[in-house]
Motif scaffolding. Structure first.
Motif, short mmCIF file in Angstrom:
data_model
loop_
_atom_site.label_atom_id
_atom_site.label_comp_id
_atom_site.label_asym_id
_atom_site.label_seq_id
_atom_site.Cartn_x
_atom_site.Cartn_y
_atom_site.Cartn_z
N GLY A 12 10.28 -3.00 -11.44
CA GLY A 12 11.29 -1.61 -10.61
C GLY A 12 11.79 -2.26 -9.43
O GLY A 12 12.28 -3.01 -9.06
N ALA A 14 9.70 -1.32 -7.10
CA ALA A 14 8.49 -1.59 -6.30
C ALA A 14 7.84 -3.06 -5.99
O ALA A 14 7.89 -4.13 -6.48
N LYS A 26 2.44 0.88 -0.83
CA LYS A 26 3.14 -0.04 -1.79
C LYS A 26 4.22 1.06 -1.48
O LYS A 26 4.50 1.66 -0.52
N ASP A 28 8.66 0.76 -2.31
CA ASP A 28 9.32 1.48 -3.59
C ASP A 28 10.63 2.29 -2.87
O ASP A 28 10.88 2.89 -1.90
N GLY A 30 13.88 5.16 -2.96
CA GLY A 30 13.80 6.26 -4.41
C GLY A 30 14.52 6.16 -5.24
O GLY A 30 15.49 5.19 -5.68
N PRO A 31 14.87 7.18 -6.27
CA PRO A 31 15.10 7.53 -7.38
C PRO A 31 17.32 7.00 -7.32
O PRO A 31 17.66 6.81 -7.99
N GLU A 32 17.52 7.16 -5.92
CA GLU A 32 19.21 7.17 -5.51
C GLU A 32 19.36 5.72 -5.75
O GLU A 32 20.06 5.84 -5.57
N GLY A 35 14.55 3.43 -7.58
CA GLY A 35 13.63 2.81 -8.09
C GLY A 35 12.54 5.13 -7.78
O GLY A 35 12.95 5.83 -8.40
N GLU A 36 11.71 4.51 -8.48
CA GLU A 36 10.58 5.84 -8.80
C GLU A 36 10.27 6.88 -7.06
O GLU A 36 9.63 7.84 -7.34
N GLY A 37 10.06 5.90 -6.22
CA GLY A 37 9.91 6.91 -5.10
C GLY A 37 8.45 7.12 -4.55
O GLY A 37 7.79 8.06 -4.67
N LYS A 38 7.87 6.29 -5.64
CA LYS A 38 6.40 6.49 -5.63
C LYS A 38 5.93 5.14 -4.01
O LYS A 38 4.51 4.84 -4.50
N ARG A 41 9.34 3.74 1.95
CA ARG A 41 10.77 3.35 1.86
C ARG A 41 10.50 2.44 3.61
O ARG A 41 10.23 2.63 4.05
#
Length: 140
Positions: A12, A14, A26, A28, A30-32, A35-38, A41
């Motif tokens: 993804g 990440a 980790k 990643d 953000g969804p915007e 990404g999954e925001g996990k 940033r």
């Protein structure tokens, strides 16, 4: 002295990045941004690094100066430029100290030493941003 890290794409948007301490981190989007925001940033991680660097300095000096501080935290407010590539051009750090018998003069000295002399991350930020600081004392 050369530092080395390895950062690996894990799918993804990440990544996982190693650290000299042996603890992986980790990263990643953000969804915007797909990404999954996990994870952290990247730009927020820079601010975390700034707070950590200066915080370690200040806590070390609190110990050396034998100051009575019950709690301490740092809040950072940072503004990004409007144009790409976006970067922080204004960064404000608030140093919050809590305690019954805070020695404001010595705490200011501890912050000043971190900001002006010891924190390398602070110096790096000053190369691209206007950096301001403020001490806030919470006498309990």
């Amino acid at each position: 002295m050369t530092n080395h890290i390895s950062t690996h794409w894990i799918g993804g948007m990440a990544f996982e990045s190693n650290n000299p301490s042996g603890i992986d981190l980790k990263i990643d989007a953000g969804p915007e941004d797909g990404g999954e925001g996990k994870g952290y940033r990247p730009k927020a991680l820079m601010l975390t690094s700034l707070a950590g660097c200066s915080g370690l300095d200040v806590v070390g000096m609190i110990g050396k100066m034998k100051l009575d501080v019950d709690k301490f935290h740092i809040e950072i407010f940072a503004e990004l430029t409007d144009e790409h590539p976006k970067y922080y051009h204004k960064v404000h750090l608030e140093y919050h100290f809590y305690g019954k018998a805070l020695d404001e003069k010595k705490l200011q000295r501890a912050v000043d030493l971190s900001v002006d002399k010891y924190c390398g991350v602070m110096e790096m930020f000053r190369r691209f941003a206007e950096v301001t600081t403020e001490n806030i004392y919470h006498k309990e």
